[in-house]
Enzyme design. Structure first.
Site, PDB file in Angstrom:
ATOM      1  N   THR A  36      16.993 -19.272  34.071  1.00  0.00           N
ATOM      2  CA  THR A  36      15.776 -18.486  33.857  1.00  0.00           C
ATOM      3  C   THR A  36      14.717 -19.329  33.153  1.00  0.00           C
ATOM      4  OG1 THR A  36      16.890 -17.716  31.885  1.00  0.00           O
ATOM      5  CG2 THR A  36      16.839 -16.196  33.755  1.00  0.00           C
ATOM      6  N   ASP A  37      15.136 -20.402  32.451  1.00  0.00           N
ATOM      7  CA  ASP A  37      14.155 -21.113  31.601  1.00  0.00           C
ATOM      8  C   ASP A  37      13.016 -21.727  32.411  1.00  0.00           C
ATOM      9  OD1 ASP A  37      15.823 -23.173  32.553  1.00  0.00           O
ATOM     10  OD2 ASP A  37      15.988 -24.201  30.616  1.00  0.00           O
ATOM     11  N   GLY A 125      29.762 -34.205  29.323  1.00  0.00           N
ATOM     12  CA  GLY A 125      30.024 -33.741  30.694  1.00  0.00           C
ATOM     13  C   GLY A 125      30.639 -32.361  30.745  1.00  0.00           C
ATOM     14  N   LEU A 128      27.950 -28.608  27.650  1.00  0.00           N
ATOM     15  CA  LEU A 128      27.668 -28.090  26.304  1.00  0.00           C
ATOM     16  C   LEU A 128      26.503 -28.850  25.674  1.00  0.00           C
ATOM     17  CD1 LEU A 128      31.395 -27.633  25.190  1.00  0.00           C
ATOM     18  CD2 LEU A 128      29.820 -25.891  26.065  1.00  0.00           C
ATOM     19  N   SER A 129      25.741 -29.527  26.524  1.00  0.00           N
ATOM     20  CA  SER A 129      24.496 -30.169  26.097  1.00  0.00           C
ATOM     21  C   SER A 129      24.689 -31.363  25.176  1.00  0.00           C
ATOM     22  CB  SER A 129      23.592 -29.160  25.387  1.00  0.00           C
ATOM     23  OG  SER A 129      22.830 -28.500  26.321  1.00  0.00           O
ATOM     24  N   SER A 130      25.686 -32.179  25.464  1.00  0.00           N
ATOM     25  CA  SER A 130      25.846 -33.380  24.639  1.00  0.00           C
ATOM     26  C   SER A 130      24.640 -34.303  24.799  1.00  0.00           C
ATOM     27  CB  SER A 130      27.131 -34.122  24.994  1.00  0.00           C
ATOM     28  OG  SER A 130      27.075 -34.551  26.328  1.00  0.00           O
ATOM     29  N   ASP A 183      18.056 -26.167  26.475  1.00  0.00           N
ATOM     30  CA  ASP A 183      19.034 -26.897  25.679  1.00  0.00           C
ATOM     31  C   ASP A 183      18.436 -27.572  24.443  1.00  0.00           C
ATOM     32  OD1 ASP A 183      20.856 -26.225  27.698  1.00  0.00           O
ATOM     33  OD2 ASP A 183      20.215 -27.940  28.873  1.00  0.00           O
ATOM     34  N   TYR A 235      21.002 -28.770  41.134  1.00  0.00           N
ATOM     35  CA  TYR A 235      20.132 -28.143  40.142  1.00  0.00           C
ATOM     36  C   TYR A 235      18.668 -28.186  40.618  1.00  0.00           C
ATOM     37  CZ  TYR A 235      18.017 -27.156  35.586  1.00  0.00           C
ATOM     38  OH  TYR A 235      17.287 -26.610  34.562  1.00  0.00           O
TER      39      TYR A 235
END
Ligand code: GLA
Length: 394
Positions: A36-37, A125, A128-130, A183, A235
């Site tokens: 949605t962002d 990977g 979780l936004s590393s 993120d 994406y």
């Protein structure tokens, strides 16, 4: 050892001296509000307790030198990157992330060199936004070395949302991943004990209390260990699809499509775009509904919204994967109140809302389902909303 202490120790190993400072930033999960962002919509992430820390010292030249300590205990080195020469697509692999941040910050007048050493415990990977934790930690380190701390009153101090935009630009224009603002904003702006309700269009934010433990619950994060990457096709393809749909509908972004108008709107769209639009419009509503339940102290009732979000991402947006579906289905069968993939998808992690007493059983059932499917055992942990990025005291 905390990520900050680990980064400081790693810095001493690489440079035989103590760093001038350490700055760190967390990974995130998104409770709901996926894809949605970049449609100007709503998101509801929280910061994980897992962080990446950047230990850093200023250099006298204009060179950025980054080393990163992997979970295998080995260092990887960027080599000397001349900040003045940085240009998009010149640098490949992980070093493009810190280099991209330096490239954007150069335009904002921060072009001094630095030695940076990164360490921490955000799994890479895993969705979780590393990468954003790394970028945000590096941005804060480069600012800090120039005497500017977050929330400080030095002239020219950027706000957290401004830094999120810098990081987004570095990711979009330097790394080449067409990601939105979720993120970076989560990593920079989240606070302990709260989820962050962000309206991406207006930039308005609300910290909504989220205390699963007090409600007798846990949020389990299930890292399927199936790698994902957003620099690849899926994406961007979804993103272009939604932008094209907005053009056809003559609206600025899909945020502008009302839920009530969805049936008539869908009739006018080509078959391949309808489901994308349906996902975005219904997902925005699910975020609003979730926030309403949290405001009313009815956390236990958000489960069906999480389930519906997953189904929409799986069937309409088509960004789930075999592993994510397996994790979600197994968690639900074992008694989770709701479960969904989190983040961009195509691999990565799922979350499950479970009663505290069911947590061990759900974890075991998910692991068993993976074993039966011939898949690697997922990594499962329970997560509480944690603090956003900042400078660490050593
Ligand atoms: C990735 C992107 C975010 C967002 C999510 C999907 O995490 O980096 O900007 O689009 O996917 O919600």
């Amino acid at each position: 050892m905390s990520p900050a202490a680990e980064a400081a120790a790693a810095f001493a190993t690489v440079h035989s001296s103590a760093p001038s400072g350490v700055w760190s930033a967390p990974g995130r999960v998104n409770l709901i509000g996926e894809h949605t962002d970049y449609n100007d919509g709503y998101v509801l992430p929280f910061a994980l307790p897992h962080r990446l820390a950047a230990a850093a010292t200023r250099r006298s030249d204009q060179v950025l030198n980054v080393a990163t300590l992997g979970s295998d205990g080995k260092f990887q080195y960027s080599g000397n990157l001349r900040i003045a020469d940085l240009s998009p697509s010149d640098i490949e692999g992980w070093a493009a992330y810190p280099a991209g941040v330096a490239w954007v910050m150069r335009d904002h007048g921060f072009d001094r060199g630095a030695d940076v050493v990164i360490a921490g415990d955000v799994p890479s990977g895993a969705g979780l936004s590393s990468s954003h934790a790394l970028e945000c930690a590096v941005a804060l380190a480069l600012l800090g070395l120039s005497g500017i701390e977050l929330d400080g009153d030095a002239p020219g101090t950027p706000t957290r949302p401004e830094i999120a935009r810098w990081v987004q630009r570095s990711e979009n224009d330097f790394v080449g991943a067409p990601t939105g603002l979720l993120d970076q904003t989560a990593s920079l702006c989240c606070t302990e004990s709260n989820v962050l309700f962000l309206d991406v269009r207006s930039g308005e934010m609300e910290h909504v209390p989220f205390d699963a433990a007090a409600a007798g619950m846990r949020v389990l994060v299930i890292d399927t260990r199936a790698k994902h990457s957003h620099a690849e096709g899926g994406y961007g393809e979804r993103r272009r699809g939604t932008e094209h749909a907005a053009e056809l509908l003559d609206v600025k972004a899909l945020r502008d499509v009302e839920l009530a108008d969805l049936p008539s709107v869908l009739k006018t769209l080509p078959d391949e775009l309808g489901p994308l639009v349906r996902h975005v419009v219904t997902e925005n509503q699910r975020v609003l509904d979730t926030v309403e339940l949290l405001h009313a102290d009815r956390l236990a009732e958000i489960g069906p919204l999480l389930d519906a979000s997953h189904e929409s991402l799986r069937d309409d947006y088509r960004v789930s994967s075999v592993e994510l579906d397996l994790a979600v289905d197994a968690a639900r069968e074992a008694g989770a109140l709701g479960a969904r993939m989190t983040g961009g998808g195509f691999g990565g992690s799922a979350i499950a809302l479970v009663r505290a007493g069911d947590a061990a059983r759900v974890e075991e059932s998910v692991s068993l389902a993976f074993e039966r499917g011939g898949l690697r055992r997922p990594r499962v942990f329970s997560a509480v909303p944690s603090r956003g990025a900042g400078r660490d005291k050593l």
